[in-house]
Motif scaffolding. Structure first.
Motif, mmCIF file in Angstrom:
data_model
loop_
_atom_site.group_PDB
_atom_site.id
_atom_site.type_symbol
_atom_site.label_atom_id
_atom_site.label_comp_id
_atom_site.label_asym_id
_atom_site.label_seq_id
_atom_site.Cartn_x
_atom_site.Cartn_y
_atom_site.Cartn_z
ATOM 1 N N VAL A 122 1.058 -9.522 -4.494
ATOM 2 C CA VAL A 122 1.781 -8.214 -4.177
ATOM 3 C C VAL A 122 1.691 -7.959 -2.716
ATOM 4 C CG1 VAL A 122 1.789 -5.882 -4.786
ATOM 5 C CG2 VAL A 122 0.918 -7.527 -6.544
ATOM 6 N N PRO A 123 2.265 -8.573 -2.026
ATOM 7 C CA PRO A 123 2.560 -8.307 -0.428
ATOM 8 C C PRO A 123 3.468 -7.148 -0.027
ATOM 9 C CG PRO A 123 3.919 -10.273 -0.870
ATOM 10 C CD PRO A 123 3.587 -9.482 -2.337
ATOM 11 N N TRP A 124 3.135 -5.939 -0.204
ATOM 12 C CA TRP A 124 4.018 -4.659 -0.168
ATOM 13 C C TRP A 124 3.803 -4.108 1.110
ATOM 14 C CZ3 TRP A 124 4.743 -1.873 -5.253
ATOM 15 C CH2 TRP A 124 5.281 -2.756 -6.286
ATOM 16 N N TRP A 125 4.665 -3.100 1.474
ATOM 17 C CA TRP A 125 4.517 -2.168 2.652
ATOM 18 C C TRP A 125 4.631 -0.798 2.472
ATOM 19 C CZ3 TRP A 125 2.720 -1.721 7.447
ATOM 20 C CH2 TRP A 125 3.046 -0.751 8.061
ATOM 21 N N ARG A 126 3.658 -0.111 2.745
ATOM 22 C CA ARG A 126 3.622 1.197 2.637
ATOM 23 C C ARG A 126 3.370 1.658 3.882
ATOM 24 N NH1 ARG A 126 6.029 0.234 -1.485
ATOM 25 N NH2 ARG A 126 5.709 0.942 -3.460
ATOM 26 N N SER A 127 3.978 2.711 4.583
ATOM 27 C CA SER A 127 3.640 3.317 5.778
ATOM 28 C C SER A 127 2.708 4.623 5.796
ATOM 29 C CB SER A 127 5.088 4.260 6.294
ATOM 30 O OG SER A 127 5.292 5.126 5.742
ATOM 31 N N GLN A 128 2.412 4.815 6.793
ATOM 32 C CA GLN A 128 1.207 6.007 6.965
ATOM 33 C C GLN A 128 1.927 7.271 6.364
ATOM 34 O OE1 GLN A 128 -2.098 5.563 7.743
ATOM 35 N NE2 GLN A 128 -2.506 7.687 7.267
ATOM 36 N N THR A 129 2.955 7.323 7.026
ATOM 37 C CA THR A 129 3.998 8.497 6.223
ATOM 38 C C THR A 129 3.917 8.574 4.652
ATOM 39 O OG1 THR A 129 5.315 8.221 7.887
ATOM 40 C CG2 THR A 129 6.143 9.933 6.638
ATOM 41 N N TYR A 130 3.850 7.496 4.017
ATOM 42 C CA TYR A 130 3.772 7.283 2.694
ATOM 43 C C TYR A 130 2.931 8.079 2.116
ATOM 44 C CZ TYR A 130 2.547 5.553 -1.820
ATOM 45 O OH TYR A 130 2.036 5.358 -3.445
#
Ligand SMILES: NC(=O)c1ccc[n+]([C@@H]2O[C@H](COP(=O)([O-])OP(=O)(O)OC[C@H]3O[C@@H](n4cnc5c(N)ncnc54)[C@H](O)[C@@H]3O)[C@@H](O)[C@H]2O)c1
Length: 322
Positions: A122-130
């Motif tokens: 699971v190579p996902w991206w979530r920003s700090q804003t998320y």
């Protein structure tokens, strides 16, 4: 004509509207009300679907004679099924993806032979804003964990559903990219009760984020599911003369079975399809007084694996699951 089941949604944040769409796509379901402690969110969703908004879900329950309550609040506010006489299903929509169901059926037919290896990536991206978009996100108390408990639980559920129960885990976790309490990267090695091995590798720190991959390997076949799509399936039983002692050639490695429909054909329909299938399964359980496929007990398995991974990462020891 079958009476429509009356649905109410509690929690109108990111996922609530998605559930509203899935419910209203089903002919035997009727969305009648939605509730959120932030009344404007309930009102906005209610307006879209022409239903009644509430700021207090207790009031919604008292007034609306609901058959099904769809809970879309932060994870830590959910409660587990006890001796209430009520039926409960936990959303694990990827168990209803038709391609995954097909792989499960093939495993039950022993088409993969002896299972040896099961992986989830699971190579996902979530920003700090998320993570800052809700106070509960990335917290132990209300998110229950980080990338494993929130984003990867579905892939972990699929690996254990397809490969069988997990006996023990050894793992590392860390928080490398985000300011948050819980982990944003994790790797774990699994030993299944049937003797097979497996891995989980997950992060929300992989910009820009790529697809989820679940891989199942046995001595008579291999399958790769990318997101909800079977991208590779090769079974010995479909081979004429079989492969050489050194395995398949590049040509022979071409999938022996084409995958299912691509999300490119109708992304919106595919996006809610599996949620709708799981909601239908709940409706079947209600009408037939049966058990939903993913009830509270079935949903505990991936949670127990993740808690084992946290313990292993904390203690630097292999953890045996009970
Ligand atoms: N199955 C999936 O693929 C999937 C995807 C996304 C989220 N989720 C899960 O859905 C849940 C909600 O996630 P989200 O991203 O929509 O969160 P969110 O923070 O965007 O929305 C939660 C909503 O619940 C409301 N709320 C909180 N307490 C309430 C209460 N007591 N009564 C009524 N409303 C209340 C909040 O005001 C908010 O609007 C989480 O458990 C999350 O893990 C599952």
């Amino acid at each position: 004509m079958t009476k429509k089941l009356r649905f109410g949604i509690v929690g109108c944040g990111v996922i609530g509207p998605f559930h509203a769409q899935a419910i209203t796509s089903l002919p035997d379901a009727e969305l009648v009300a939605v509730a959120d402690i932030i009344l404007e969110r309930a009102q906005e969703l209610a307006e879209t679907f022409q239903v009644t908004p509430y700021s207090d879900f207790q009031e919604m329950l008292a007034r609306e004679q609901l058959d099904v309550v769809d809970i879309c609040t932060p994870s830590g506010l959910h409660r587990v099924q006890q001796e209430t006489g009520m039926k409960m299903a936990v959303i694990s929509q990827h168990r209803f993806d038709p391609d995954t169901v097909k792989v499960h059926e093939l495993i039950e037919e022993q088409a993969f032979g002896r299972l040896v290896l099961g992986n989830a990536l699971v190579p996902w991206w979530r920003s700090q804003t998320y993570y800052e978009s809700g106070e509960w996100r990335g917290t132990w108390k209300l998110d229950g964990g980080g990338v494993l408990m929130n984003q990867s639980i579905h892939s972990i559920d699929l690996v254990q559903w397809l490969m069988g129960p997990v006996k023990s885990v050894i793992a590392y976790t860390d928080t490398l990219v985000h300011r948050m309490q819980t982990e944003d990267v994790a790797v774990a090695v699994l030993r299944f009760t049937n003797g097979a091995l497996g891995t989980i590798a997950a992060t929300t720190g992989a910009y820009p984020g790529t697809g989820t991959r679940v891989e199942i390997y046995g001595d008579k076949g291999s399958a790769v599911i990318e997101d909800d799509h079977l991208s590779y399936l090769h079974l010995a039983r479909d081979d004429g003369e079989g492969v050489s002692p050194y395995g398949a050639t590049r040509e022979q490695r071409a999938p022996s079975s084409p995958g299912g429909p691509s999300a490119a054909q109708n992304p919106a329909a595919l996006a809610i399809r599996s949620h709708a299938l799981q909601i239908e399964d709940m409706m079947r359980a209600i009408r037939e007084n049966g058990t939903p496929l993913v009830d509270g007990y079935a949903a505990k398995h991936p949670v127990e694996i993740i808690l084992g991974i946290y313990e292993s990462a904390r203690t630097h020891k292999e953890v045996t699951l009970s």
